[in-house]
Motif scaffolding. Structure first.
Motif, PDB file in Angstrom:
ATOM      1  N   PRO A   1       3.748   8.555  11.444  1.00  0.00           N
ATOM      2  CA  PRO A   1       5.019   7.834  11.527  1.00  0.00           C
ATOM      3  C   PRO A   1       5.224   7.319  12.951  1.00  0.00           C
ATOM      4  N   SER A   2       6.018   6.281  13.096  1.00  0.00           N
ATOM      5  CA  SER A   2       6.288   5.706  14.413  1.00  0.00           C
ATOM      6  C   SER A   2       7.066   6.692  15.279  1.00  0.00           C
TER       7      SER A   2
ATOM      8  N   VAL B   1       8.231  13.102  21.670  1.00  0.00           N
ATOM      9  CA  VAL B   1       7.249  12.571  20.723  1.00  0.00           C
ATOM     10  C   VAL B   1       5.972  12.174  21.461  1.00  0.00           C
ATOM     11  N   ARG B   2       6.116  11.450  22.575  1.00  0.00           N
ATOM     12  CA  ARG B   2       4.939  11.007  23.337  1.00  0.00           C
ATOM     13  C   ARG B   2       4.119  12.192  23.833  1.00  0.00           C
TER      14      ARG B   2
ATOM     15  N   VAL C   1      -5.676  13.419  16.683  1.00  0.00           N
ATOM     16  CA  VAL C   1      -5.259  12.045  16.413  1.00  0.00           C
ATOM     17  C   VAL C   1      -5.868  11.119  17.451  1.00  0.00           C
ATOM     18  N   GLU C   2      -5.859   9.819  17.127  1.00  0.00           N
ATOM     19  CA  GLU C   2      -6.307   8.822  18.095  1.00  0.00           C
ATOM     20  C   GLU C   2      -5.375   7.624  18.025  1.00  0.00           C
ATOM     21  N   GLY C   3      -5.053   7.103  19.206  1.00  0.00           N
ATOM     22  CA  GLY C   3      -4.153   5.971  19.285  1.00  0.00           C
ATOM     23  C   GLY C   3      -4.919   4.666  19.375  1.00  0.00           C
TER      24      GLY C   3
ATOM     25  N   VAL D   1      -1.151  -0.813  17.748  1.00  0.00           N
ATOM     26  CA  VAL D   1      -1.259  -0.658  16.295  1.00  0.00           C
ATOM     27  C   VAL D   1      -0.585   0.631  15.830  1.00  0.00           C
ATOM     28  N   GLY D   2      -0.906   1.746  16.472  1.00  0.00           N
ATOM     29  CA  GLY D   2      -0.316   3.017  16.080  1.00  0.00           C
ATOM     30  C   GLY D   2      -1.223   4.186  16.382  1.00  0.00           C
ATOM     31  N   VAL D   3      -0.819   5.336  15.892  1.00  0.00           N
ATOM     32  CA  VAL D   3      -1.577   6.571  16.071  1.00  0.00           C
ATOM     33  C   VAL D   3      -2.061   7.014  14.699  1.00  0.00           C
TER      34      VAL D   3
END
Length: 80
Positions: A30-31, A46-47, A59-61, A65-67
Motif C-alpha cells: 500500500p502507498s 512509514v518510511r 521489499v524493494e522500491g 512506481v512503489g514498493v
C-alpha cells in the motif's frame, strides 16, 4: 521493557503479512498515505519501516512506481 517503536511495529506487521502469504512476491505494498491512515502513524514512521524492510531484503522500491515484496531468496531473510 519499553514499548517497541512505531516503525518497528509497522515493519513487523508488514513482515507478518508477507510471511503469511497475504502479500506475495511481486505484490505492491500500500502507498505511504494508505499505510499512514491504516496504522495511524506519520509518513516518517512509514518510511523508516520500509527502509528497514528493504535493508533486510523483504521489499524493494522502484523509484516513482512503489514498493514491492521481494522475490524470496534461497536462504533465510534477516529478522530484527
Amino acid at each position: 521493557m519499553p514499548a517497541k517503536a512505531k516503525w518497528a511495529q509497522l515493519a513487523d506487521n508488514i513482515r507478518e503479512r508477507i510471511e503469511s502469504g497475504e502479500l506475495a512476491p511481486g505484490d505492491k505494498l500500500p502507498s505511504t498515505a494508505q499505510l499512514k491512515l491504516e496504522h495511524g502513524v506519520s509518513a516518517t514512521v512509514v518510511r523508516q519501516a520500509i527502509l528497514v524492510l528493504q535493508m533486510q531484503g523483504w521489499v524493494e522500491g522502484v523509484h516513482g512506481v512503489g514498493v514491492f515484496v521481494a522475490e524470496r531468496p534461497e536462504g533465510p531473510l534477516m529478522r530484527p
